[in-house]
Motif scaffolding. Sequence first.
Motif, short mmCIF file in Angstrom:
data_model
loop_
_atom_site.label_atom_id
_atom_site.label_comp_id
_atom_site.label_asym_id
_atom_site.label_seq_id
_atom_site.Cartn_x
_atom_site.Cartn_y
_atom_site.Cartn_z
N ARG A 82 0.83 -1.19 0.00
CA ARG A 82 0.00 0.00 0.00
C ARG A 82 0.87 1.26 0.00
O ARG A 82 1.97 1.27 0.54
N GLU A 83 0.33 2.31 -0.58
CA GLU A 83 0.97 3.61 -0.48
C GLU A 83 0.71 4.18 0.92
O GLU A 83 -0.26 3.80 1.59
N PRO A 84 1.56 5.09 1.38
CA PRO A 84 1.37 5.66 2.73
C PRO A 84 0.00 6.28 2.95
O PRO A 84 -0.59 6.14 4.02
N ASP B 180 -0.85 12.42 10.35
CA ASP B 180 -0.26 11.84 9.13
C ASP B 180 1.22 11.53 9.34
O ASP B 180 1.72 10.51 8.83
N HIS B 181 1.92 12.39 10.07
CA HIS B 181 3.35 12.16 10.29
C HIS B 181 3.58 10.94 11.18
O HIS B 181 4.47 10.12 10.91
N ASP B 182 2.78 10.79 12.23
CA ASP B 182 2.92 9.62 13.09
C ASP B 182 2.61 8.33 12.33
O ASP B 182 3.27 7.30 12.52
N ILE B 183 1.62 8.38 11.46
CA ILE B 183 1.28 7.22 10.65
C ILE B 183 2.42 6.90 9.69
O ILE B 183 2.75 5.73 9.46
N ALA B 184 3.05 7.94 9.13
CA ALA B 184 4.18 7.70 8.22
C ALA B 184 5.33 7.04 8.95
O ALA B 184 6.01 6.16 8.39
N VAL B 185 5.59 7.41 10.20
CA VAL B 185 6.64 6.76 10.99
C VAL B 185 6.34 5.27 11.13
O VAL B 185 7.23 4.42 10.95
N ARG B 186 5.09 4.93 11.44
CA ARG B 186 4.71 3.52 11.53
C ARG B 186 4.90 2.80 10.19
O ARG B 186 5.37 1.66 10.12
#
Length: 535
Positions: A243-245, A261-267
């Motif tokens: 999946r894409e971010p 969104d930034h926290d999700i990108a870290v995950r």
Amino acid sequence: LSGSFAMIRLFDQSVVVDLEGVRALALDDYAVEVLAHEIGHHVLAPASASDQFRLLARIRRALPTLEAQAPLVANLYTDLLINDRLQRRAGLRMADIYRRIAANRPPTPPGAVWTLYMGIYEELWRLPCGSLGGPGDDAATLGDAWLGARLIRVYADDWMHAAGRFATLVLQYLVADTGESPLALLHDTRLAGDRCDPAGVLDVEADELEGAVHPGDDPAITGDDRTGPTEPAVAPQGSGQMREPFEYGDILKAAGNAASDHDIAVRYYRARALPDLVRFPTRVHREAPEPLPEGLEPWDIGDPLDDIDWLQSLIASPQPIPGVTTVRRVEGTSPGRERQRTPVDLDVYVDSSGSMPDPTQRISYLALAGAIVALSALRSGSRVQVTLWSGKPQVIDTAGFVRDEDRILRVLTGYFGGATCFPIHRLRETFAHRQPGDRPVHILMISDDGITTMFDRDERDNSGWDIAAQALAKGGAGGTMALNIRAEWEKDSRWAPALVRARDEQGWHIHPVAQQEQLVDFARAFARMHYADDR
């Protein structure tokens, strides 16, 4: 809890009930039914956080342009599975609950989805048409209600496989609904996935791609072989796609996750990097020192408590007096027989200019490559400094060499999207005060031809060439440039001469990657290619 009168949390396997909401809907006498339904979400559908994420992914794919409705559709689907089992097998009064809700809900038109939904229950439980608020004599909706009931029965033991089919059936009714629906009263899985680990969300499963089939085209439901071959129920396997971010984040948010969104990108990048992590190379000294006792000295208040040699202190005085009778052992070192491994620290500079993708929206192979190398370095005991850069004022970093995964990944997943100007001052300051005994540092640049701006003059009018040479000399472990440039890069007359000089005069290793996807292969091979152990 808002909107519905009950909800579940998969994070701590909880059930929450709004007793005032129960009373307002006249459901006081249905405690067993309400609690049995909520428990059904924990033990039948979705049963786990990973299955909730998988379910939402399938339903989102079957609702083009209406993906925001996926949480509600998933809730309705799992409610049907649970309630049908409770009504038929356990003899609970689930139909009566819907009669009470219909009688006590706000006086607004129920909407097309509500009518279809009630029609499915009427079909499942052989109730008179319209007794729960179903479609009555509407032949088209009656036919779809029959398909929905058949879907629930046929796929009761393989419900995940049929999730896309249910969403496809409901899609046209979602389009028809324009006002507020009483379905919000039933939305008890709205926040079910909040704070849950999104394990398994990265991979797109094969049956997810193929599952958006209308129930009318499924011979297992219709019994008509002319509609096509029956698909066997098989264990889900990966399609090979990731999946894409942005899609990963949309699924987490649909499950109730409130992360940014930034926290999700870290995950996301941590999960993408994990399968590719390797041990970062280390330098081996010939012999590791071993402790050698050299005597005793007084232990005073302010020294570490665990330094006290209690045996010798009590021999000196049975009544220990801190700072008077307490002693500690002094140790030196002697050459050992085992070789000591010294981790190589890592200094990473990642380009975040306008030619690079935003890691929170689309997969950034620069961020992923940085994550693979940085997390591999941490595994072997190294420290990592990451600097993200774009234009002159656009620089963020980890504030030194750290061993904090989150801090490293938060920098890697940042984004500027501005001009291209390498932060020469950061490279200068990093190595300005290093001492000869400091641990070796490898310098890694991840960029494209814009990396040549590192050889410009800095704000103090120092030559970027001199700063780069000093950094390599003080780092003591070499430097690499992983650049998104063509394989025949030396033929470019604009910036190639600078890279040739950097390679030939200073010893930078230039690693060209024609496609950014190849940065992942580079990152996996980085440790083995450049830092073989000195045995």
